[in-house]
Scaffold this active site. Structure first.
Site, PDB file in Angstrom:
ATOM      1  N   GLY A   9      55.985   3.533  58.953  1.00 26.81           N
ATOM      2  CA  GLY A   9      56.557   3.691  57.381  1.00 26.81           C
ATOM      3  C   GLY A   9      56.760   2.195  56.895  1.00 26.81           C
ATOM      4  O   GLY A   9      57.929   2.251  56.288  1.00 26.81           O
ATOM      5  N   VAL A  61      52.262   9.366  61.617  1.00 28.84           N
ATOM      6  CA  VAL A  61      52.993   9.733  62.808  1.00 28.84           C
ATOM      7  C   VAL A  61      53.304  11.227  63.466  1.00 28.84           C
ATOM      8  O   VAL A  61      53.385  11.364  64.630  1.00 28.84           O
ATOM      9  CB  VAL A  61      54.345   9.144  62.573  1.00 28.84           C
ATOM     10  CG1 VAL A  61      54.334   7.656  62.515  1.00 28.84           C
ATOM     11  CG2 VAL A  61      55.194  10.001  61.715  1.00 28.84           C
ATOM     12  N   TYR A 154      66.320  17.820  57.211  1.00 22.93           N
ATOM     13  CA  TYR A 154      66.358  16.379  57.514  1.00 22.93           C
ATOM     14  C   TYR A 154      67.691  16.262  58.472  1.00 22.93           C
ATOM     15  O   TYR A 154      67.561  15.372  59.288  1.00 22.93           O
ATOM     16  CB  TYR A 154      66.801  15.829  55.933  1.00 22.93           C
ATOM     17  CG  TYR A 154      66.913  14.292  56.011  1.00 22.93           C
ATOM     18  CD1 TYR A 154      65.568  13.614  55.976  1.00 22.93           C
ATOM     19  CD2 TYR A 154      67.819  13.779  55.807  1.00 22.93           C
ATOM     20  CE1 TYR A 154      65.517  12.352  55.876  1.00 22.93           C
ATOM     21  CE2 TYR A 154      67.851  12.343  55.760  1.00 22.93           C
ATOM     22  CZ  TYR A 154      66.869  11.450  55.592  1.00 22.93           C
ATOM     23  OH  TYR A 154      66.867  10.265  55.425  1.00 22.93           O
TER      24      TYR A 154
END
Ligand code: NDP
Length: 243
Positions: A9, A61, A154
């Site tokens: 990223g 990924v 998250y």
């Protein structure tokens, strides 16, 4: 001999700032991205402006097969080299309250942040151990340290990254490879696009949102030789949010 660092990223936000920092430390920077090629090219340009160099490597990924084959190809092209610094930075958020969270929101965040960490780290680990030198830096989050309502996917992924950082650091500490996590608070990137900034600032003791380069400076230090006795550490960069 050239030194290589991979930033997942690396095309935008914190990853971009980390690429520029590592380039300034004489690393040949491998900039990974998934979808926005123009942004990755802009990062490469910024890397070159430091006087350094790099390359772009596109892969998702969360796709284990794709990740492994792209990294294998890189190895084939660089038989005498290895990636000595890995920054696991790729991440997304898909916020929702648990009650309303659909399986896709849960899965996508876990797949990229947590499975992504495994998919990228495992293939690179062997050479780091054989060469007896390596630096792995995982970008976690304050959300992994404390509960953040509306971010259960998250928080779970970033908390797992913290646990994985601690465990891996202990597994390989004797081999000269350090593993640390950085836990940013609120950092000005595309990820904060839809956030109500004033309400956020009111929660932060420093009274402001952080900049990507403020995270990158710490990553740079953890990636350096000087950080040789720091491993298994989880370091917030959050303007005092978790103090
Ligand atoms: P951005 O949204 O600005 O950038 C995300 C980066 O991750 C992009 O380069 C994107 O590539 C890449 N990416 C996303 N999914 C994948 C994937 N499946 N495979 C490869 N690359 C992928 O985010 P930030 O810079 O803000 O965040 C970077 C890291 O920091 C993340 O792990 C995030 O969770 C963490 N963090 C951020 C905070 C913040 O306030 N900004 C706070 C705490 C932690 P592409 O452009 O191709 O989509």
């Amino acid at each position: 001999m050239k030194k290589y660092a991979l930033v997942t990223g690396g095309s935008r936000g914190i990853g971009r700032a980390v690429c520029v920092k590592l380039a300034a430390m004489d690393y040949n920077v491998i900039i990974n991205y998934r979808s926005q090629q123009e942004e990755a090219e802009k990062t490469l340009q910024l890397v070159r402006e430091t006087g350094g160099d790099g390359e772009i490597l596109c892969f998702d990924v969360s796709d284990r097969q794709e990740t492994e084959s792209v990294l294998e190809l890189w190895n084939d092209r660089h038989p005498d080299d290895y990636i000595e610094v890995l920054v696991n930075n790729a991440g997304i958020c898909r916020d929702n309250l648990m009650l309303w969270m659909v399986p896709e929101e849960w899965d996508e965040v876990i797949d990229i942040s947590l499975h992504g960490f495994y998919n990228v780290t495992r293939p690179l680990l062997k050479k780091m151990l054989l060469r007896k030198y390596g630096r792995i830096i995982n970008i976690s989050s304050v959300s992994g340290l404390k509960g953040m309502p509306g971010q259960i996917n998250y928080s779970a992924a970033k908390g797992a990254i913290i646990a994985a950082t601690r465990t891996l650091s202990r597994e390989i500490a004797r081999k000269g490879v350090t593993v640390n996590a950085v836990a940013p608070g609120f950092i000005q990137t595309d990820m904060l696009e839809n956030m109500e900034k004033e309400a956020v600032k009111a929660q932060i003791p420093a009274g402001r949102i952080g900049e990507a380069n403020e995270v990158a400076e710490l990553v740079g230090f953890l990636a350096s030789k000087q950080a040789s006795y720091i491993t298994g550490a989880i370091i917030p960069v959050d303007g005092g949010l978790t103090a």
